[in-house]
Design an enzyme around this catalytic site. Structure first.
Site, short mmCIF file in Angstrom:
data_model
loop_
_atom_site.label_atom_id
_atom_site.label_comp_id
_atom_site.label_asym_id
_atom_site.label_seq_id
_atom_site.Cartn_x
_atom_site.Cartn_y
_atom_site.Cartn_z
N SER A 9 1.16 3.65 -3.28
CA SER A 9 0.60 4.71 -4.14
C SER A 9 -0.75 5.18 -3.64
CB SER A 9 0.43 4.19 -5.56
OG SER A 9 1.66 3.83 -6.10
N SER A 36 -1.82 -4.21 -5.69
CA SER A 36 -2.03 -5.44 -6.48
C SER A 36 -2.61 -6.55 -5.61
CB SER A 36 -0.72 -5.90 -7.10
OG SER A 36 -0.32 -4.98 -8.08
N GLU A 46 12.43 -3.69 -6.53
CA GLU A 46 11.35 -3.88 -7.48
C GLU A 46 11.80 -3.51 -8.89
OE1 GLU A 46 8.13 -1.49 -6.17
OE2 GLU A 46 6.61 -2.66 -7.21
N GLY A 66 0.82 -1.21 0.00
CA GLY A 66 0.00 0.00 0.00
C GLY A 66 0.85 1.26 0.00
#
Lengths: 315, 386
Positions: free
Chosen positions: B128, B166, B249, B126
């Site tokens: 963005s 996601s 990432e 969590g």
């Protein structure tokens, strides 16, 4: 050692006297680097030689490190017992007139990177190696690298033959060494343009503080890093992997380098602006080097066509 | 920035043996079949647990936290093997694991990491928000501190909204960033929390993406209570934690994308050989270019791994890696659609779906423009705007 040499003998502009070229080559010879790949087993790994070539590319140098120090001695080493005793000669390598690997129908050769060389070794597509005599100086867009034409019908002498695997190894090595020098040139020129952008002021601030300029330099940096990774990995493959795998890695590296170093140098020139368009500035020396470098040994089209299909299964 | 000493690009000596052991395990453990109505994440979760039962998840996580204490290259070898037999990849939890490894307390690491690796806890991220995408520092989700009698933080009340989370609808825990100080400089006022998604005040709403998938979710947080013990690191550690996470990432090795690209590149090259003379020359060159992109990315990832093993931390250079990964992915799928144009006229074409997803590559994890800003400012140290 090479860095000190390069700082001393780098050329400040396009006007280089032949006597200065000869003096620089003599000084390079005195460093004794030609023995690095001449002995068996070699005194230096391919990765170390590639780093030397990178370093040599960083400064505008007229010296033949690639042809006479790194490439021809390795070729003689690969020929093994076939190779004639050196007899005090200094060979470089011979390429097709368009600077690609010599082809089947040899429509003329040049002695490439021939400063201080008195003969040139030509590897035919079937692996036969002949020594040819360099003729008169040949003009080229690259003002740093000396070329001499080899007139048709000039005397040549067969010195040996590379078997298929050794021939692959030779091609991979040559691609890696030439690519490495180009990477060094692009990295150095982009660095210089970053420094320039941090000092040059327009509109009351450093031009490097404008986002449009920052993004140009960031993109050039990505290209240089991609080339560096590909080239160093290919060099490592030559030290550690079978020749077929090393050749694929070397072709990949050269394909990346051909396009990316040219784009990176052109980007750097854009950042330098007007000053880089002058004869006196070093920019065009870098541009000329990478422009011809991108066609040397193998063009992007040559490489992408080969790489588009899977490698043939080993017979 | 670049070292001029030789690097070791090679595989660790025990890698071949690991691959052989893994192949033997795969032979004994057939791939699970995805049931017709089974959502992809549920299927992937079953696969995750099966892989973990064989000890193939978290190879680069230290043993005391449930991993194998090996290197990123070992995990990549497993990815490659899975790719080669067209199995789904390893679960993409590497970057979450690294966040906990670097910032979590010893208690959190020992409690949470083994469960994360085993798939007992499914995590989402969590970060963005609707008003804070690439500009993460602009987040407004707030965590107000309530102090106990000792003056220490007791619990927090969290309010705000997250976006692009996601598979939140299939997750149990969320690595949440929120502002613990509304007036301080953004880089020192964000903190990280572990949020159980079944907690009162949390609403998860899936969002349909351009490719039809419902991977991305919105997360609404209405006065959610988070305990002080659920904070990761100290107050204000959220920003460096986020930077570490996105660095991982942005590395193709850590995300497991490489094997997927490699498979498609080989499909394209086989098409080039099988349809020789049929494909236009220009397209042949494009296929060659895709192979070059892929091999360069692989060499680059190996170089990064060699540097990491030599003790270099992931830093702003990861923006270079992200741009290279984006270049590879976007050119690859554009070319694939030209080589397989029938994908445009089929329902649910996999390559077409992946092509649509590839358009997001230059947006997620920080847009390509933001990556260029980072390179300019933090790698090249160019002056900042006046």
């Amino acid at each position: 050692m090479l860095r000190t040499f390069a700082t001393r003998f780098r050329v400040g502009s396009a006007a280089v006297k032949p006597s200065d070229r000869a003096a620089a080559q003599k000084a390079l010879g005195e460093l004794g680097l030609a023995e690095l790949r001449r002995t068996s087993p070699p005194a230096a790994t391919v990765q170390e030689c590639a780093l030397l070539a990178e370093e040599h590319g960083r400064q505008p140098l007229t010296t033949s490190l690639l042809g006479t120090v790194l490439l021809a001695p390795e070729l003689l080493r690969l020929l093994g017992e076939d190779a004639p005793p050196d007899q005090g000669t200094t060979p470089t390598i011979a390429l097709a007139r368009d600077l690609r690997f010599p082809g089947l129908r040899s429509s003329g050769l040049v002695a490439w990177d021939c400063e201080g060389a008195d003969s040139a070794l030509c590897v035919a597509p079937d692996g036969t190696v002949t020594a040819v005599e360099p003729g008169p100086p040949a003009p080229s867009a690259d003002l740093l690298r000396a070329l001499r034409s080899v007139p048709p019908g000039s005397p040549s002498r067969t010195v040996g033959r590379l078997d298929a695997a050794t021939h692959q190894r030779w091609q991979a090595y040559a691609l890696v060494i030439v690519s490495s020098e180009l990477v060094g040139a692009a990295r150095s020129f982009v660095q210089q343009s970053v420094e320039y952008a941090s000092e040059r002021r327009q509109y009351g601030r450093e031009i490097g503080s404008f986002q449009a300029v920052q993004h140009l330099l960031a993109d050039a940096t990505v290209l240089v890093e991609a080339c560096t990774s590909a080239t160093r990995y290919a060099a490592w493959c030559l030290d550690n992997e079978p020749p077929a795998r090393a050749l694929t890695a070397a072709r990949v590296a050269k394909a990346e380098v051909n396009g990316s170093v040219l784009e990176a140098v052109q980007t750097g020139m854009q950042v330098f602006g007007g000053i880089a368009q002058t004869w006196e500035h070093v920019a065009h020396l870098y541009l000329r080097k990478v422009l011809l470098g991108a066609t040397t040994l193998a063009t992007t089209t040559d490489l992408l066509t080969i790489l588009a299909e899977p490698e043939a299964e080993a017979a | 920035m670049t070292s001029d000493t030789p690097l070791d690009f090679g595989d660790p000596a025990d890698l071949d043996q690991l691959r052989r052991r893994f192949r033997a395990w795969l032979a004994d453990h057939p791939l699970p079949e995805r049931r017709p109505d089974e959502p992809v994440p549920v299927f992937l979760h079953r696969w995750h647990r099966l892989l973990h039962s064989g000890g193939w998840v978290g190879l680069d996580v230290p043993q005391e936290y449930g991993g194998q204490g090996l290197s990123a290259l070992h995990q990549v070898a497993i990815s490659d093997e899975l790719g080669a037999c067209r199995a789904p990849g390893v679960p993409r939890i590497g970057y979450l694991a690294h966040a906990l490894l670097e910032f979590g307390s010893e208690e959190q690491r020992r409690r949470l990491l083994p469960r994360m690796l085993a798939g007992d806890d499914v995590w989402c991220q969590g970060f963005s928000e609707p008003g804070a995408g690439s500009d993460l520092a602009g987040m407004t989700t707030s965590a107000d501190r309530h102090e106990g009698q000792d003056g220490q933080a007791d619990y927090y009340t969290v309010r705000g909204q997250k976006l692009w989370t996601s598979y939140a609808q299939y997750s149990g825990l969320c690595l949440l960033l929120a502002r613990t100080d509304r007036s301080g400089p953004p880089h020192r006022s964000i903190s990280a929390f572990i949020l159980p998604l079944d907690r009162e005040g949390v609403t998860v709403r899936p969002l349909r993406a351009a490719n039809g998938d419902d991977e991305f979710c919105e997360l609404f947080l209405d006065d959610v209570r988070i305990e002080a013990s659920e904070r990761i690191g100290a107050e204000g550690d959220g920003w460096p934690l986020a930077m570490t996470t996105v660095s991982y990432e942005r590395n193709a090795l850590d995300t497991g994308h490489l094997s997927k690209y490699g498979l498609l590149v080989e499909r394209l090259r086989h098409a080039a050989r099988d349809r020789r003379g049929e494909l236009p020359d220009g397209l042949l060159g494009e296929i060659g270019r895709c192979f070059v992109d892929y091999e360069v990315l692989l060499a680059h990832a190996r170089r990064r791994t060699a540097e990491r093993l030599a003790g270099k931390e992931a830093g702003p250079e990861s923006s270079i890696d992200k741009l290279l990964m984006t270049r590879t992915e976007q050119r690859l799928y554009e070319t694939a659609l030209k080589v397989f144009p029938e994908e445009l006229f089929a329902e649910g074409g996999e390559v077409f779906g992946d092509y649509l997803y590839s358009r997001a590559a230059s947006v997620y994890g920080g847009t390509s423009q933001i990556q260029r800003n980072i390179i300019a400012k933090r790698v090249l140290r160019l002056p900042s705007g006046g």
